[in-house]
Enzyme design. Structure first.
Site, PDB file in Angstrom:
ATOM      1  N   ARG A   1      10.046  -7.933   5.792  1.00 55.71           N
ATOM      2  CA  ARG A   1      10.112  -6.490   5.497  1.00 55.71           C
ATOM      3  C   ARG A   1      11.143  -5.823   6.405  1.00 55.71           C
ATOM      4  O   ARG A   1      11.252  -6.150   7.578  1.00 55.71           O
ATOM      5  CB  ARG A   1       8.728  -5.873   5.724  1.00 55.71           C
ATOM      6  CG  ARG A   1       8.702  -4.367   5.512  1.00 55.71           C
ATOM      7  CD  ARG A   1       7.306  -3.853   5.294  1.00 55.71           C
ATOM      8  NE  ARG A   1       6.443  -3.979   6.460  1.00 55.71           N
ATOM      9  CZ  ARG A   1       5.199  -3.507   6.486  1.00 55.71           C
ATOM     10  NH1 ARG A   1       4.697  -2.892   5.428  1.00 55.71           N
ATOM     11  NH2 ARG A   1       4.451  -3.664   7.579  1.00 55.71           N
TER      12      ARG A   1
ATOM     13  N   ARG B   1      -1.825  -9.657  13.376  1.00 56.42           N
ATOM     14  CA  ARG B   1      -2.278  -8.596  12.455  1.00 56.42           C
ATOM     15  C   ARG B   1      -3.044  -9.197  11.286  1.00 56.42           C
ATOM     16  O   ARG B   1      -3.998  -8.599  10.794  1.00 56.42           O
ATOM     17  CB  ARG B   1      -1.072  -7.778  11.963  1.00 56.42           C
ATOM     18  CG  ARG B   1      -0.542  -6.856  13.060  1.00 56.42           C
ATOM     19  CD  ARG B   1       0.788  -6.272  12.695  1.00 56.42           C
ATOM     20  NE  ARG B   1       0.703  -5.309  11.631  1.00 56.42           N
ATOM     21  CZ  ARG B   1       1.717  -4.996  10.820  1.00 56.42           C
ATOM     22  NH1 ARG B   1       2.880  -5.591  10.966  1.00 56.42           N
ATOM     23  NH2 ARG B   1       1.572  -4.104   9.888  1.00 56.42           N
TER      24      ARG B   1
ATOM     25  N   LYS C   1       0.827  -1.218   0.000  1.00 56.63           N
ATOM     26  CA  LYS C   1       0.000   0.000   0.000  1.00 56.63           C
ATOM     27  C   LYS C   1       0.857   1.263   0.000  1.00 56.63           C
ATOM     28  O   LYS C   1       0.641   2.165  -0.801  1.00 56.63           O
ATOM     29  CB  LYS C   1      -0.899   0.057   1.245  1.00 56.63           C
ATOM     30  CG  LYS C   1      -1.915  -1.046   1.369  1.00 56.63           C
ATOM     31  CD  LYS C   1      -2.865  -0.800   2.523  1.00 56.63           C
ATOM     32  CE  LYS C   1      -2.226  -0.860   3.905  1.00 56.63           C
ATOM     33  NZ  LYS C   1      -1.733  -2.191   4.300  1.00 56.63           N
TER      34      LYS C   1
ATOM     35  N   ARG D   1      -9.784   0.914   8.056  1.00 55.07           N
ATOM     36  CA  ARG D   1      -9.443  -0.486   8.317  1.00 55.07           C
ATOM     37  C   ARG D   1     -10.612  -1.239   8.937  1.00 55.07           C
ATOM     38  O   ARG D   1     -10.479  -2.422   9.234  1.00 55.07           O
ATOM     39  CB  ARG D   1      -8.251  -0.558   9.272  1.00 55.07           C
ATOM     40  CG  ARG D   1      -6.919  -0.789   8.568  1.00 55.07           C
ATOM     41  CD  ARG D   1      -5.852  -0.709   9.641  1.00 55.07           C
ATOM     42  NE  ARG D   1      -4.669  -1.430   9.339  1.00 55.07           N
ATOM     43  CZ  ARG D   1      -3.510  -0.841   9.013  1.00 55.07           C
ATOM     44  NH1 ARG D   1      -3.433   0.451   8.866  1.00 55.07           N
ATOM     45  NH2 ARG D   1      -2.428  -1.569   8.832  1.00 55.07           N
TER      46      ARG D   1
HETATM   47  P1  AMP Z   1       0.570   0.268   9.304  1.00 52.86           P
HETATM   48  O1  AMP Z   1       1.792   1.110   9.363  1.00 52.86           O
HETATM   49  O2  AMP Z   1      -0.459   0.791   8.351  1.00 52.86           O
HETATM   50  O3  AMP Z   1       0.867  -1.194   9.099  1.00 52.86           O
HETATM   51  O4  AMP Z   1      -0.115   0.372  10.755  1.00 52.86           O
HETATM   52  C1  AMP Z   1       0.560  -0.063  11.918  1.00 52.86           C
HETATM   53  C2  AMP Z   1      -0.416  -0.215  13.070  1.00 52.86           C
HETATM   54  O5  AMP Z   1      -1.035   1.059  13.358  1.00 52.86           O
HETATM   55  C3  AMP Z   1      -1.592  -1.150  12.816  1.00 52.86           C
HETATM   56  O6  AMP Z   1      -1.261  -2.512  13.040  1.00 52.86           O
HETATM   57  C4  AMP Z   1      -2.594  -0.631  13.850  1.00 52.86           C
HETATM   58  O7  AMP Z   1      -2.256  -1.043  15.151  1.00 52.86           O
HETATM   59  C5  AMP Z   1      -2.379   0.880  13.764  1.00 52.86           C
HETATM   60  N1  AMP Z   1      -3.257   1.469  12.716  1.00 52.86           N
HETATM   61  C6  AMP Z   1      -2.879   2.048  11.549  1.00 52.86           C
HETATM   62  N2  AMP Z   1      -3.941   2.458  10.848  1.00 52.86           N
HETATM   63  C7  AMP Z   1      -5.038   2.119  11.593  1.00 52.86           C
HETATM   64  C8  AMP Z   1      -6.439   2.239  11.399  1.00 52.86           C
HETATM   65  N3  AMP Z   1      -6.953   2.792  10.274  1.00 52.86           N
HETATM   66  N4  AMP Z   1      -7.252   1.776  12.373  1.00 52.86           N
HETATM   67  C9  AMP Z   1      -6.771   1.231  13.507  1.00 52.86           C
HETATM   68  N5  AMP Z   1      -5.461   1.058  13.743  1.00 52.86           N
HETATM   69  C10 AMP Z   1      -4.589   1.490  12.798  1.00 52.86           C
END
Ligand code: AMP
Length: 220
Positions: free
Chosen positions: A127, A173, A13, A88
């Site tokens: 990663r 996750r 993404k 999400r």
């Molecule tokens: P990411 O960097 O997008 O993988 O996000 C890392 C972590 O941030 C996720 O595993 C969630 O714990 C939190 N997070 C990011 N975006 C959201 C969202 N839209 N809703 C809830 N938690 C989020």
């Protein structure tokens, strides 16, 4: 223009959003990055978010929606933005529709990056991220390794594995993704805004292809 990037953790993404952001001159807004910034500032929101992020859980909707609502007030998103990692949950998607409607905006495109199930865990755990906060380049030990192991090609800083990319947290996750986030794609299918494409094999080659397809699609 409002573009949404949907997909499992490590589906690409952020990489696709970065290319689209440059092409269309609109900012990439990653809720994960915003939370990580709050955590490194030691703010109250950061502390709250960290409780969930360290377990591989989602930060509660009310906190996340509030953060996006504030971000939508900033002047740089006036002409549009690419949301990377939000929404999400279906509740977040509904809240976003309302937030955008209040600003007279709507979603132009939802991009759903689909990665074969059997590749997902491997992509997360291999990663690696550049530790330089200004760079944040993303590598993958198998699909897109750095030239010198552990060192960023772009800025020479060290690379690290995100704590929530480690095996046990990554597994959780993925469970959360299937339970909470996969249904968001169905929510958007009804609106006709879903442009679904498959991203697999090599992230490096494919992310350019995906971005190219999207650019052609939007130009039509
Ligand atoms: P990411 O960097 O997008 O993988 O996000 C890392 C972590 O941030 C996720 O595993 C969630 O714990 C939190 N997070 C990011 N975006 C959201 C969202 N839209 N809703 C809830 N938690 C989020």
């Amino acid at each position: 223009m409002v573009i949404i990037m949907l997909g499992a953790p490590a589906s690409g993404k952020g990489s696709v959003a970065e290319i689209l952001s440059k092409e269309f001159g609109i900012p990439q807004v990653s809720t994960g990055d915003i939370f990580r910034k709050y955590i490194s500032n030691g703010s109250e929101i950061g502390k709250k978010a960290n409780e969930y992020m360290t377990k591989g859980e989602l930060v509660p909707d009310e906190v996340t929606v509030q953060i996006v609502a504030s971000r939508l007030e900033e002047p740089d998103v006036e002409n549009g933005l690419i949301l990377d990692g939000f929404p999400r949950t279906v509740n977040q998607a509904k809240a976003l529709d309302e937030l955008l409607a209040k600003k007279g905006k709507k979603i132009d495109l939802v991009i759903n990056l689909e990665v074969p199930e059997e590749e997902l865990l491997d992509r997360i755990t291999t990663r690696r991220i550049c530790t330089n906060k200004e760079c944040k380049a993303v590598y993958n030990l198998k699909l897109h390794p750095s030239k010198v192991e552990g060192i960023c090609d772009k800025c020479g800083s060290t690379l690290e594995q995100r704590d929530d990319d480690k095996l046990e947290k990554a597994k959780n996750r993925l469970i959360v993704y299937h339970r909470e986030t996969a249904p968001v794609a169905d929510y958007y299918k009804d609106t006709g805004a879903l442009y679904s494409t498959t991203l697999s094999v090599s992230i490096n080659r494919m992310k350019d292809e995906v971005a190219h397809d999207v650019i052609e699609y939007l130009k039509k």
